[in-house]
Design a protein around this motif. Structure first.
Motif, PDB file in Angstrom:
ATOM      1  N   PRO A 176      -1.186   1.258  -1.964  1.00 23.27           N
ATOM      2  CA  PRO A 176      -1.663  -0.010  -2.516  1.00 23.27           C
ATOM      3  C   PRO A 176      -0.565  -1.076  -2.442  1.00 23.27           C
ATOM      4  O   PRO A 176       0.606  -0.759  -2.226  1.00 23.27           O
ATOM      5  N   THR A 177      -0.956  -2.327  -2.617  1.00 22.87           N
ATOM      6  CA  THR A 177       0.020  -3.413  -2.655  1.00 22.87           C
ATOM      7  C   THR A 177       0.509  -3.616  -4.083  1.00 22.87           C
ATOM      8  O   THR A 177       1.686  -3.864  -4.316  1.00 22.87           O
ATOM      9  N   VAL A 178      -0.413  -3.541  -5.040  1.00 21.13           N
ATOM     10  CA  VAL A 178      -0.019  -3.625  -6.442  1.00 21.13           C
ATOM     11  C   VAL A 178      -0.788  -2.577  -7.239  1.00 21.13           C
ATOM     12  O   VAL A 178      -1.758  -2.003  -6.750  1.00 21.13           O
ATOM     13  N   GLY A 179      -0.344  -2.386  -8.462  1.00 24.94           N
ATOM     14  CA  GLY A 179      -1.090  -1.524  -9.362  1.00 24.94           C
ATOM     15  C   GLY A 179      -0.723  -0.064  -9.251  1.00 24.94           C
ATOM     16  O   GLY A 179       0.209   0.304  -8.536  1.00 24.94           O
ATOM     17  N   GLU A 180      -1.474   0.743  -9.960  1.00 23.13           N
ATOM     18  CA  GLU A 180      -1.128   2.150 -10.056  1.00 23.13           C
ATOM     19  C   GLU A 180      -2.392   2.957 -10.295  1.00 23.13           C
ATOM     20  O   GLU A 180      -3.333   2.478 -10.916  1.00 23.13           O
ATOM     21  N   ALA A 181      -2.393   4.156  -9.765  1.00 22.49           N
ATOM     22  CA  ALA A 181      -3.494   5.066 -10.070  1.00 22.49           C
ATOM     23  C   ALA A 181      -2.898   6.420 -10.379  1.00 22.49           C
ATOM     24  O   ALA A 181      -1.917   6.836  -9.748  1.00 22.49           O
ATOM     25  N   ARG A 182      -3.462   7.085 -11.375  1.00 26.40           N
ATOM     26  CA  ARG A 182      -3.007   8.427 -11.712  1.00 26.40           C
ATOM     27  C   ARG A 182      -4.170   9.393 -11.566  1.00 26.40           C
ATOM     28  O   ARG A 182      -5.236   9.162 -12.124  1.00 26.40           O
TER      29      ARG A 182
END
Lengths: 416, 283
Positions: A91-97
């Motif tokens: 991704p360019t920004v952000g986060e996923a868990r």
């Protein structure tokens, strides 16, 4: 309390339009040389400036065992989201868990090798999808049985029919045992029987074994069958998140403003035209203006005409243009001599004739091949939404304009 | 199923954060890729594996004619055939690993854009599966070696000592060097597709910069440092020393070659890792 199995926070992916596609070394050197010498071409700056956010500000949580449908038009960002969550691109920004083992099924049969036998490919494909050899061995009989290829286990898959190939590929994928399964449109393969079987397997996986599933599809029937909750994507953002039924209705109902399916002509107070078109409207079965028509419904076009001076021999000209600007048809229909000054025409097309997609009308009053009395082009844009045609994934394949039904054609096959 | 650590997806993973534990978890995939390469090569043609043997023999014949008979380049007093074959053995392994991996991203685009697994698995597996060709060539070499050793007068010069046990280490180094260079090249190639055209030119010139057709001893002492900047120089010389008993090796030069190899490998890993993060966007 257990943490949600999927947690996505402000995820976004930006493509720089200038950089998409391959660059040649020469281009790159040229650009840096021009930058160095200070002689930039106008294109250089634009290239880096054009950004396109395929998905933006995506946040949602998924609890263990939930089955989430993801819908939206092509280009709405569904597939990009799946690619990010499957770690195919960053991704360019952000986060996923993701709290569990993930398997993504963006395509069936990824990495199949034509020279290898069915059995060998099961191991290969299983490993690519993240299974260990021991797991595949344990599941081998089940997979073979599901695909129905017992007799061909030692045949190279290059000799398989496409149907067998797809069945085998899906069978491997269906027997993965991840905690999170990400599926993109793979049910749009195989014949109707197999699709049914595949769908059954999907809901079995979710309901009985309690896996978490993210499922992208254009087939609303499939989504509503197995997903309780659905996300609607539009222009890279989540537009709705809720009960599947509500979200699907929102998607099919008022995705576009109804306004542009109605056309009102601006008629000058003094007009020399003897006959003018006042308005046109696309309506559904019950006569209400609608910009989304289901493929199983009739398509009606209501046209209001003011006829100050009837011209004998004049015709209504109805022309339909599809989204690729192809003319679907042009039909002249004679106007009967009117009794009143105001008249209304209703032009109806039978259900299941046009391929789902968006269309616009061109409507005119003409004397064919002689004279145009009044006319308007590209008005009343409307969309035909698939609700049960036999076309597979009509939004990404170009099926032309017309659906041939059984009675429209014959097809024979001769064994020589 | 073993519990999995939480997967965190966020932008800009740094290059040193290569998840080796994850690569280890995917070891079955690595093995299956290696095995697939074996099977696929074996199945495609009857001549498939034979090519690995025929090709270096043909090259050796050509070298014999051109460099030994015509150009009369000395071969450290060894029979030219064995001299060339030994050099080619190690060199070919390097060159095969390099060229098979140099286009990793473009070759695998289809798979990479559809499924995730640690991308390094692919070049790792190809490096290992190229050992098949290498072993066939090694076997061929020993056939020739035995003939020259026992049935020709020049045989007495050929010495095979216990130090031949070090040979596998030389091959490991050669593989790492080939892999390192290939990782660098494939990362560049992912961005600049036209580099692919340079590949065969690079490989060919590199061979002439490596003591395959000549001996390192032919290079004047004060220029050897230059030859030794090439990480392949010492492994190729070592091959000749270990298998034939003649070669110009000294420990310092060899250490330097190992360091350069590891450096190339580290650079390759980091460039590859950078490229893999967003390669799919440019397909």
């Amino acid at each position: 309390m257990r943490k949600p199995i999927i947690e996505v926070n402000g995820l976004g992916k930006c493509y720089r339009l200038g950089q998409i596609g391959m660059t040649s070394l020469r281009e790159s050197i040229n650009r840096s040389w021009r930058k160095f010498t200070g002689r930039t071409l106008p294109g250089d700056e634009n290239k880096s400036a054009q950004e396109f956010w395929a998905v933006r500000d995506i946040s949602f949580k998924v609890e263990r065992g939930e089955v989430i449908g993801i819908i939206g038009r092509n280009g709405a960002g569904k597939s990009t989201l799946l690619k990010l969550l499957s770690r195919i691109t960053d991704p360019t920004v952000g986060e996923a868990r993701l709290r569990g083992r993930v398997a993504s099924l963006l395509e069936v049969g990824t990495g199949f090798h034509p020279e290898l036998t069915a059995k060998e490919n099961i191991y290969l494909n299983g490993a690519i999808l993240g299974m260990t050899r021991a797991e595949v061995t344990r599941k081998l009989d089940e997979i073979v049985d599901f695909a129905g290829v017992e007799k061909f286990l030692d045949t190279p898959v290059k000799r398989f029919s496409s149907g067998m190939y797809v069945r085998l590929a899906f069978a491997v994928a269906a027997h993965l045992e991840p905690e999170i399964l990400i599926v993109d449109e793979v049910l749009a393969v195989g014949d109707a029987d197999f699709q049914k079987k595949a769908l059954g397997k999907m809901s079995e996986v979710s309901t009985q074994i309690g896996r978490t599933v993210l499922f992208v599809s254009h087939q609303m029937s499939a989504i509503s069958k197995i997903c309780k909750r659905t996300l609607l994507f539009s222009e890279g953002r989540i537009k709705a998140d809720g009960q599947t039924e509500d979200v699907i209705n929102l998607y099919l109902g008022n995705e576009e403003e109804n306004g542009n399916s109605i056309f009102h002509a601006k008629i000058p107070d003094v007009t020399k035209k003897p006959m003018v078109i006042k308005s046109c409207a696309v309506t559904d079965n019950s006569g209400n203006p609608a910009s989304i028509i289901r493929s199983s419904e009739q398509i009606k076009l209501l046209t209001k005409i003011r006829c100050l001076d009837f011209i004998p021999g004049s015709c209504m000209a109805y022309c339909l243009v599809d989204r690729h600007l192809r003319r679907v048809f042009l039909k002249f229909i004679k106007i009967e001599s009117p009794v009143t000054k105001e008249l209304e025409t209703e032009f109806t097309i039978r259900p299941n004739l046009l391929v789902p997609g968006s269309y616009t009308w061109s409507v005119a009053i003409v004397i064919p091949n002689v004279r145009l009395i009044d006319g308007h082009e590209n008005i009343c844009r409307f969309t035909i939404r698939d609700d049960g045609t036999d076309l597979i994934n009509p939004e990404s394949e170009d099926y032309g304009c017309v659906i041939l039904s059984q009675s429209d054609y014959t097809h024979s096959q001769i064994n020589c | 199923m073993t519990p999995q650590p939480e997967i965190i997806i966020r932008p800009h993973r740094d290059w040193w954060q290569i998840d080796w534990a994850e690569i280890f978890r995917y070891r079955d995939l690595l093995l299956i890729f290696v095995w697939r390469d074996f099977i696929a090569k074996y199945k495609q043609t009857i001549l498939g594996p034979a090519w690995f043997v025929i090709q270096p023999i043909l090259t050796t014949i050509v070298f014999n004619v051109i460099f030994s008979r015509v150009a009369k380049i000395p071969t450290d007093g060894l029979p030219p055939t064995l001299f060339y074959m030994a050099g080619l053995l190690t060199w070919n392994y390097f060159a095969n690993v390099f060229s098979a991996n140099a286009n990793t991203f473009t070759n695998q685009a289809q798979v990479f854009s559809k499924v995730y697994f640690p991308r390094l698995i692919v070049p790792f597996s190809i490096t290992i599966s190229n050992l098949l060709a290498f072993s066939l060539q090694l076997a061929t070499f020993f056939c020739f070696w035995a003939w020259f050793r026992f049935f020709t007068p020049a045989g007495d010069q050929i010495v095979l000592g216990w130090n031949v046990l070090l040979f596998p280490l030389v091959i490991v180094q050669t593989g790492i060097a080939g892999l390192g260079v290939a990782l660098i090249f494939s990362a560049l190639n992912a961005k600049y597709r036209d580099l692919a055209f340079l590949l065969s030119f690079i490989t060919q010139s590199w061979m002439y910069a490596t003591p395959v057709i000549y001996a390192l001893s032919r290079i004047p002492e004060n220029w050897r440092w230059l030859a030794n900047l090439n990480p392949l120089t010492q492994p190729v010389e070592a091959t000749k020393l270990l298998l034939l008993g003649t070669g110009t090796i000294n420990p310092l030069d060899y250490a330097q070659s190992v360091i350069i190899t590891l450096l190339l490998f580290a650079i390759g890993l980091s460039m590859f890792h950078r490229a893999e993060r967003t390669f799919v966007d440019t397909v």
